[in-house]
Design a protein around this motif. Structure first.
Motif, short mmCIF file in Angstrom:
data_model
loop_
_atom_site.label_atom_id
_atom_site.label_comp_id
_atom_site.label_asym_id
_atom_site.label_seq_id
_atom_site.Cartn_x
_atom_site.Cartn_y
_atom_site.Cartn_z
N ARG A 42 0.83 -1.20 0.00
CA ARG A 42 0.00 0.00 0.00
C ARG A 42 0.87 1.26 0.00
N ILE A 43 1.94 1.23 0.79
CA ILE A 43 2.85 2.38 0.82
C ILE A 43 3.56 2.52 -0.52
N VAL A 44 4.02 1.39 -1.07
CA VAL A 44 4.70 1.43 -2.37
C VAL A 44 3.77 1.97 -3.44
N GLY A 45 2.52 1.47 -3.47
CA GLY A 45 1.57 1.91 -4.49
C GLY A 45 1.30 3.40 -4.41
N ALA A 46 1.11 3.92 -3.19
CA ALA A 46 0.84 5.35 -3.03
C ALA A 46 2.06 6.17 -3.46
N ALA A 47 3.27 5.70 -3.10
CA ALA A 47 4.47 6.46 -3.42
C ALA A 47 4.75 6.51 -4.91
N ILE A 48 4.59 5.38 -5.61
CA ILE A 48 4.88 5.41 -7.05
C ILE A 48 3.80 6.19 -7.80
N LEU A 51 12.61 9.18 -14.43
CA LEU A 51 11.96 8.86 -13.16
C LEU A 51 10.58 8.25 -13.40
N GLU A 52 9.85 8.77 -14.39
CA GLU A 52 8.53 8.23 -14.70
C GLU A 52 8.63 6.78 -15.16
N ASN A 53 9.63 6.48 -16.01
CA ASN A 53 9.81 5.10 -16.49
C ASN A 53 10.12 4.15 -15.33
N LEU A 54 10.94 4.60 -14.38
CA LEU A 54 11.24 3.76 -13.22
C LEU A 54 9.99 3.53 -12.38
N ALA A 55 9.18 4.57 -12.21
CA ALA A 55 7.95 4.42 -11.44
C ALA A 55 7.03 3.39 -12.09
N VAL A 56 6.92 3.42 -13.41
CA VAL A 56 6.09 2.45 -14.13
C VAL A 56 6.64 1.04 -13.93
N SER A 57 7.96 0.89 -14.01
CA SER A 57 8.58 -0.44 -13.84
C SER A 57 8.38 -0.98 -12.43
N ILE A 58 8.50 -0.10 -11.42
CA ILE A 58 8.27 -0.55 -10.04
C ILE A 58 6.82 -0.99 -9.87
N GLY A 59 5.89 -0.23 -10.46
CA GLY A 59 4.48 -0.60 -10.37
C GLY A 59 4.19 -1.94 -11.02
N LYS A 60 4.84 -2.21 -12.16
CA LYS A 60 4.63 -3.49 -12.84
C LYS A 60 5.18 -4.65 -12.00
N ASP A 95 3.07 -7.81 -10.51
CA ASP A 95 3.48 -9.18 -10.84
C ASP A 95 3.86 -9.97 -9.59
N GLY A 96 3.95 -9.30 -8.44
CA GLY A 96 4.35 -10.00 -7.22
C GLY A 96 5.84 -10.29 -7.16
N ASP A 97 6.65 -9.62 -7.99
CA ASP A 97 8.09 -9.86 -8.03
C ASP A 97 8.77 -8.88 -7.07
N THR A 98 8.82 -9.24 -5.78
CA THR A 98 9.36 -8.33 -4.77
C THR A 98 10.85 -8.08 -4.95
N ASP A 99 11.60 -9.11 -5.41
CA ASP A 99 13.04 -8.93 -5.62
C ASP A 99 13.29 -7.86 -6.69
N GLN A 100 12.56 -7.98 -7.81
CA GLN A 100 12.72 -6.99 -8.87
C GLN A 100 12.29 -5.60 -8.38
N MET A 101 11.24 -5.55 -7.59
CA MET A 101 10.76 -4.27 -7.06
C MET A 101 11.83 -3.61 -6.21
N GLU A 102 12.49 -4.39 -5.32
CA GLU A 102 13.53 -3.83 -4.46
C GLU A 102 14.73 -3.36 -5.28
N GLN A 103 15.11 -4.12 -6.32
CA GLN A 103 16.23 -3.71 -7.17
C GLN A 103 15.93 -2.39 -7.87
N LEU A 104 14.69 -2.25 -8.34
CA LEU A 104 14.32 -1.01 -9.03
C LEU A 104 14.29 0.17 -8.07
N ILE A 105 13.89 -0.06 -6.82
CA ILE A 105 13.89 1.02 -5.82
C ILE A 105 15.33 1.46 -5.53
N HIS A 106 16.27 0.50 -5.47
CA HIS A 106 17.69 0.86 -5.30
C HIS A 106 18.20 1.66 -6.49
#
Length: 638
Positions: free
Chosen positions: A574-580, A595-604, A608-619
């Motif tokens: 919920r926090i991630v969704g609101a922030a992106i 920055l917009e492209n990264l936000a879209v990638s984090i949202g995807k 998809d439930g890919d938490t590892d990819q989400m954390e890598q994109l946040i880094h």
């Protein structure tokens, strides 16, 4: 061979006729070379009317010469059965038969066809009935396709009609409300100001009806998008009550909130749509209530995340027949309602569509003369409170700009020029798109305000021509200033290369904000739109170095807050969704596509439930954000 039939021998053709006669199906034997019928049984003679001595292609197939069935023995392998079908006509009935044929050696040594005919008329009847049903179904399918096409044409015609009517009504309304704005800014006698206020309020009411019609059209076309972001439910309902309490007081009514203590907190959903429904229902209650008061009651469902909202009034009430059809579009309780209270009859229909589109339900309980209770239920799951936003600097005032106004209507020219001149801008008027192109070639402007519908050359075509011009003028900001307020019209503006859209009648505050937004968005990106090339030189030229620095600092503070919330989310979606969601808006507003492209990638990755990819994109976002922030700090000395 001993014959079982006295006086007949196996070599006698009559012998085989007697044997064949006991077979219930029509049977015949024909010479495979001459096609002469050698033998028939009783069923063949009685049911089909075929006798020996005739050619089988004449008697069976009604042909004048050997057909493909007669040549079948030449194509058949030895002792292989072949199924054939033929139709036989006679004076008694029309029958279908299926022949089962095989080759045999006749008693005199000839090769012959032995054929048994099975009556398949019932099967054929079923097949014909099936074919007719299929044909009827195909016809209905064509009729359905035609009806769907007609419905689409009707929907398109309705949308076109609404767009035209919106334009035709908004154009004079722009002149009326614009002139009223200009007059009310001058020193006026109290009586004159009161009269102008009546004109303004009447125009605003008419504009509200137009907006209702457009809202309903968009809802019918599924053109409304719903947000799912955190909002404070208690603050929202309190804010609506506070907003409308003054209107109720003007009629001598009370407006109260009946809600649990403490009020509900942060939930997830579309707070603006909830506010729209509540304002509509409470506004109706105030309109139809002459004494007593209105209560907005908020209660929690016994289970789950549901909330029930009830607007209770002491107004005119409804009987059961009126209540049943109340949520239909363009419908009011009776004809006297529109005469006494006004309105388009669309407000409740819009409420119903908004609630239903979010998975809720809406209804009314009422008694004639004893008031009404309008209620609806929606689910709002609990949400984490977003991190406190840093204090933001006030939006900078616009410097004096040189603006080219492309507008063919004389009254609208005066209104727009008056509003812009009042803000300190210099305005040059072009009466059509071609004239705007000519003026751009001979004079420098900071901005173009472009009407959509103009003679000789319309706004979209003029915008496309400007974008194709050589030199810096091709990048001049263009804002559509038009009475065309439908979604398709806005899309046409964007497709033509325009940077913003302001609907008529012109709201001076909205026009000012849109101009500022477009200038900022044009200034922040680099020439190639890539990271590292985002010079703020143009924004500094437009807004001044000091104001540009204020915006850059605000942008940096907001981006840092978003990155911090993403890094500290701890997997809370919920926090991630609101922030992106905020990051996409900030990036689109500021013109930082990386920055917009990264936000879209984090949202995807989150979807998809890919938490590892989400954390890598946040880094990765942290690295890119630090680079962007450092560039801005160097440029503005922050």
């Amino acid at each position: 061979m001993t014959s079982p039939f006295p006086g007949l021998n196996p070599g006698d053709p009559g012998y085989w006729e007697v044997i064949f006669d006991v077979i219930p199906f029509p049977v015949y034997v024909a010479d495979s070379v001459t096609h002469d019928i050698i033998c028939t049984n009783r069923a063949m003679r009685q049911k089909v009317g075929v006798v020996q001595g005739r050619k089988c292609y004449e008697a069976i197939y009604q042909q004048t010469q050997p057909c493909r069935f007669c040549r079948m023995p030449e194509m058949m392998a030895q002792s292989v059965e072949t199924s054939l079908e033929f139709e036989h006509f006679n004076d008694r009935d029309d029958r279908w038969y299926q022949l089962r044929e095989t080759m045999l050696t006749w008693f005199d040594g000839r090769r012959a066809k032995y054929s048994i005919a099975v009556d398949i008329s019932a099967l054929k009847g079923f097949q014909n009935a099936l074919a007719e049903a299929h044909a009827e179904l195909a016809l209905k399918h064509r009729d359905l396709e035609k009806a769907v096409t007609q419905a689409r044409d009707a929907e398109r015609a309705k949308s076109e009609f609404l767009a035209v009517m919106s334009h035709e009504i908004r154009t004079p309304m722009n002149s009326i409300l614009g002139m009223v704005h200009l007059l009310m800014d001058r020193p006026l006698a109290a009586e004159d100001r009161e009269k102008l206020a009546v004109v303004h309020d009447s125009g605003a009411a008419l504009l509200g009806i137009i907006n209702d019609i457009l809202d309903f059209s968009r809802l019918e076309a599924d053109g409304v998008q719903f947000e799912n972001t955190p909002f404070h439910l208690g603050n929202t309902v309190e804010g609506v009550v506070s907003l409308l309490r003054g209107r109720a007081s003007e009629k001598g009514l009370t407006l109260a909130l009946d809600a649990p203590t403490p009020l509900p907190g942060w939930v997830s959903g579309d707070g603006s749509r909830l506010r729209q429904v509540l304002i509509n229902l409470i506004g109706n209650a105030v309109k139809f209530t002459t004494q007593g008061g209105i209560v907005l009651r908020l209660s929690r469902a016994a289970e789950g995340d549901g909330y029930e909202f009830s607007v209770i009034d002491t107004g005119i009430g409804l009987d059961s027949a009126q209540a049943e059809s109340l949520f239909q579009p363009f419908h009011q309780a009776d004809a006297s309602i529109s005469r006494r209270f006004g309105g388009s009859g669309l407000g409740l229909a819009i409420c119903k569509k908004l609630v239903a589109a979010q998975g809720g339900e809406i209804g009314v309980d009422s008694t004639r003369g004893l008031g009404s209770r309008f209620w609806f239920r929606l689910n709002y799951p609990a949400a984490a409170a977003p991190a406190a936003e840093p204090p933001r600097a006030d939006a900078p005032a616009l410097p004096a700009l040189s603006i080219l106004l492309a507008e063919d209507n004389v009254f609208n020219q005066k209104v727009a020029a008056g509003l812009l001149n009042r803000e300190g801008h210099r305005v040059v008027v072009a009466c059509n798109g071609q004239e705007a192109l000519d003026k751009l070639q001979g004079e420098n402007f900071d901005l173009v305000l472009m009407d959509m519908q103009m003679p000789e050359m319309d706004g979209p075509e003029a915008a496309r021509r400007i974008r194709a011009m050589p030199g810096p003028v091709a990048g001049i900001p263009i804002i559509a200033l038009t009475a065309n307020a439908m979604a398709d019209d806005i899309a046409r503006c964007r497709a033509a290369g325009m940077d913003g859209h302001v609907a008529k009648p012109i709201d001076p505050r909205l026009l000012r904000a849109t101009i500022a937004e477009v200038l900022i968005r044009q200034a922040l990106p680099g020439e190639d739109g890539e990271r590292g090339g985002h010079s703020l030189t143009r924004m500094a030229e437009q807004l001044g170095n000091e104001n540009a620095a204020i915006l850059a600092r605000t942008f940096m503070d907001s981006g840092e807050d978003i990155c911090g919330r993403l890094e500290g989310a701890g997997g809370d979606l919920r926090i991630v969704g609101a922030a992106i969601h905020e990051l996409k808006g900030l990036a689109a507003y500021s013109g930082t596509p990386w920055l917009e492209n990264l936000a879209v990638s984090i949202g995807k990755a989150m979807q998809d439930g890919d938490t590892d990819q989400m954390e890598q994109l946040i880094h990765r976002l942290r690295r890119d954000w630090d680079d962007t922030r450092a560039d801005l700090a160097r440029q503005f000395g922050l």
